[in-house]
Design an enzyme around this catalytic site. Structure first.
Site, PDB file in Angstrom:
ATOM      1  N   CYS A  15       0.840  -1.193   0.000  1.00  0.00           N
ATOM      2  CA  CYS A  15       0.000   0.000   0.000  1.00  0.00           C
ATOM      3  C   CYS A  15       0.877   1.245   0.000  1.00  0.00           C
ATOM      4  CB  CYS A  15      -0.914  -0.005   1.224  1.00  0.00           C
ATOM      5  SG  CYS A  15      -2.319   1.143   1.078  1.00  0.00           S
ATOM      6  N   ARG A 134      -5.499   7.866   8.630  1.00  0.00           N
ATOM      7  CA  ARG A 134      -5.075   7.402   7.310  1.00  0.00           C
ATOM      8  C   ARG A 134      -3.897   8.255   6.849  1.00  0.00           C
ATOM      9  NH1 ARG A 134      -8.785   4.102   5.046  1.00  0.00           N
ATOM     10  NH2 ARG A 134      -8.109   4.628   2.940  1.00  0.00           N
ATOM     11  N   CYS A 261     -22.288 -17.120   5.629  1.00  0.00           N
ATOM     12  CA  CYS A 261     -21.222 -16.799   4.685  1.00  0.00           C
ATOM     13  C   CYS A 261     -21.614 -17.210   3.269  1.00  0.00           C
ATOM     14  CB  CYS A 261     -19.926 -17.494   5.084  1.00  0.00           C
ATOM     15  SG  CYS A 261     -19.258 -16.907   6.667  1.00  0.00           S
ATOM     16  N   ASP A 277     -12.443 -12.275   2.530  1.00  0.00           N
ATOM     17  CA  ASP A 277     -11.419 -11.260   2.735  1.00  0.00           C
ATOM     18  C   ASP A 277     -10.941 -11.221   4.180  1.00  0.00           C
ATOM     19  OD1 ASP A 277      -9.775  -9.223   1.860  1.00  0.00           O
ATOM     20  OD2 ASP A 277     -11.252  -7.652   2.179  1.00  0.00           O
ATOM     21  N   CYS A 320     -34.548 -14.511  19.440  1.00  0.00           N
ATOM     22  CA  CYS A 320     -34.608 -13.050  19.439  1.00  0.00           C
ATOM     23  C   CYS A 320     -35.674 -12.560  18.463  1.00  0.00           C
ATOM     24  CB  CYS A 320     -33.243 -12.475  19.061  1.00  0.00           C
ATOM     25  SG  CYS A 320     -33.219 -10.665  18.956  1.00  0.00           S
ATOM     26  N   CYS A 330     -22.286 -10.704  10.604  1.00  0.00           N
ATOM     27  CA  CYS A 330     -21.078 -11.311  10.016  1.00  0.00           C
ATOM     28  C   CYS A 330     -20.453 -12.322  10.970  1.00  0.00           C
ATOM     29  CB  CYS A 330     -20.076 -10.213   9.686  1.00  0.00           C
ATOM     30  SG  CYS A 330     -18.493 -10.812   9.062  1.00  0.00           S
TER      31      CYS A 330
END
Length: 378
Positions: A15, A134, A261, A277, A320, A330
């Site tokens: 990067c 950043r 997933c 990822d 729930c 996720c």
């Protein structure tokens, strides 16, 4: 074979910036080979050939990093060439790239526009917040580089959206951030939760996103978005659009909001394939597209039980009232350690706060959208 999605990391984790909260830097530290260099033309060709030839209907090819533009524009010209060459099934090909904007020039903008790339650009809300987390490796101003990239995209008609990492400061300042985005005409927004390092206690970093803070962030953001919806002037916010879609009976396109997933093919620079990822780690390597065909990679994923393990919703989730909307979130947020999970989403408290405060208005949005859909058919 169904639609195929491929996410390529052509520069591996290389990067031209360093971000304090970068989850991929954390992943790199947890595997034998941290950096795989730049993807060769041979590997690029094999990746596209061995996936696109099996695609039917639609094919998504996206590039991420690290910073993918470090590979140079000719690399992507070749990618477009191979996508045309191997699209023998006449699939609908979608091209996308995620960038920090640091190296974007007029040539890049012209290329993206000409080849109809959807470009995501990372912006952390406001200049003071963005610049504090950043950093350009050369000491340059990361905010100004991002703003210059957006200016070039707009001048050349590049389709772009804004990707914002929700960490502590972005969550606390979302009302100001939203208004700033709207003033700038940024009407396509995606907000992703900041991830603590794998295997470490959660909430321990200066930028860590805590559950209550995330819940309040969602409430504040929805308040603003809903007010714009009532004026029929709301921006596209991926998470809210998916929730409305669920209420209308559609399957969300986001795997986080499906709660299970999906079938992804994340490809490192050497051609190795991983299921997500968030799990580009040695233990999750499924094969290599220089050596293996896609059916073998799919078989390795199935043998691993990768998708099945994400069905680990505990009783607290299953009972729930919000499960149909939340779906557990996720899987990465349901892990308590590298190889251990109790199945309860770390942000559960935040999701409950959001649904308690906003569910009635979400259903009103869904009802209004349903009426518009029926009206357009009549």
């Amino acid at each position: 074979m169904p639609a195929i999605s491929v996410l390529v990391k052509p520069a591996s984790g290389s990067c031209n910036m360093h971000c304090d909260y970068c989850f991929y830097c954390d992943e790199q530290k947890k595997r034998r080979t941290a950096l795989y260099g730049f993807m060769s033309d041979r590997t690029l060709k094999n990746v596209i050939k061995r996936t696109l030839l099996r695609a039917e209907g639609s094919y998504s090819l996206a590039f991420q990093g690290g910073e993918p533009t470090l590979c140079g524009i000719d690399f992507f010209r070749n990618a477009v060439k191979y996508a045309r060459q191997y699209n023998r099934n006449q699939a609908h090909v979608s091209l996308a790239l995620q960038t920090n904007g640091y190296g974007i020039t007029e040539e890049w903008a012209e290329f993206f526009a000409e080849n109809q790339f959807l470009v995501g650009i990372s912006v952390d809300g406001l200049e003071r917040i963005h610049s504090s987390y950043r950093h350009g490796n050369d000491g340059g101003d990361s905010w100004q580089h991002a703003m210059n990239a957006i200016r070039l995209f707009e001048e050349h008609g590049v389709e772009y959206n804004i990707l914002t990492v929700v960490h502590r400061e972005t969550a606390e300042n979302i009302r100001e951030i939203y208004r700033s985005y709207r003033e700038r005409g940024w009407n396509y927004m995606q907000f992703i939760t900041c991830l603590d390092p794998l295997g470490e206690p959660r909430g321990g970093k200066p930028w860590s996103l805590l559950p209550k803070a995330y819940g309040q962030f969602l409430i504040d953001l929805f308040d603003l978005w809903y007010a714009d919806f009532l004026r029929e002037d709301q921006p596209f916010i991926r998470q809210f659009d998916n929730y409305v879609g669920i209420l209308l009976g559609f399957e969300p396109e986001s795997c986080e909001q499906r709660g299970i997933c999906g079938i992804q093919n994340v490809v490192e620079a050497d051609g190795s394939v991983y299921p997500c990822d968030f799990y580009v780690l040695d233990a999750y390597r499924l094969g290599n597209l220089n050596e293996d065909l896609l059916p073998a990679i799919y078989a390795a994923r199935e043998k691993m039980g990768y998708v099945e393990r994400s069905r680990n919703h505990p009783e607290k989730c299953r009972s729930c009232r919000w499960l149909d909307l939340c779906r557990g979130g996720c899987y990465r947020s349901r892990m308590t350690a590298m190889e251990e999970t109790d199945g309860l989403n770390y942000f559960c408290e935040g999701y409950q706060m959001f649904f308690e405060a906003c569910y009635d208005r979400l259903t009103k949005v869904a009802d209004a959208v349903r009426e518009r859909m029926h009206g357009s058919r009549s």
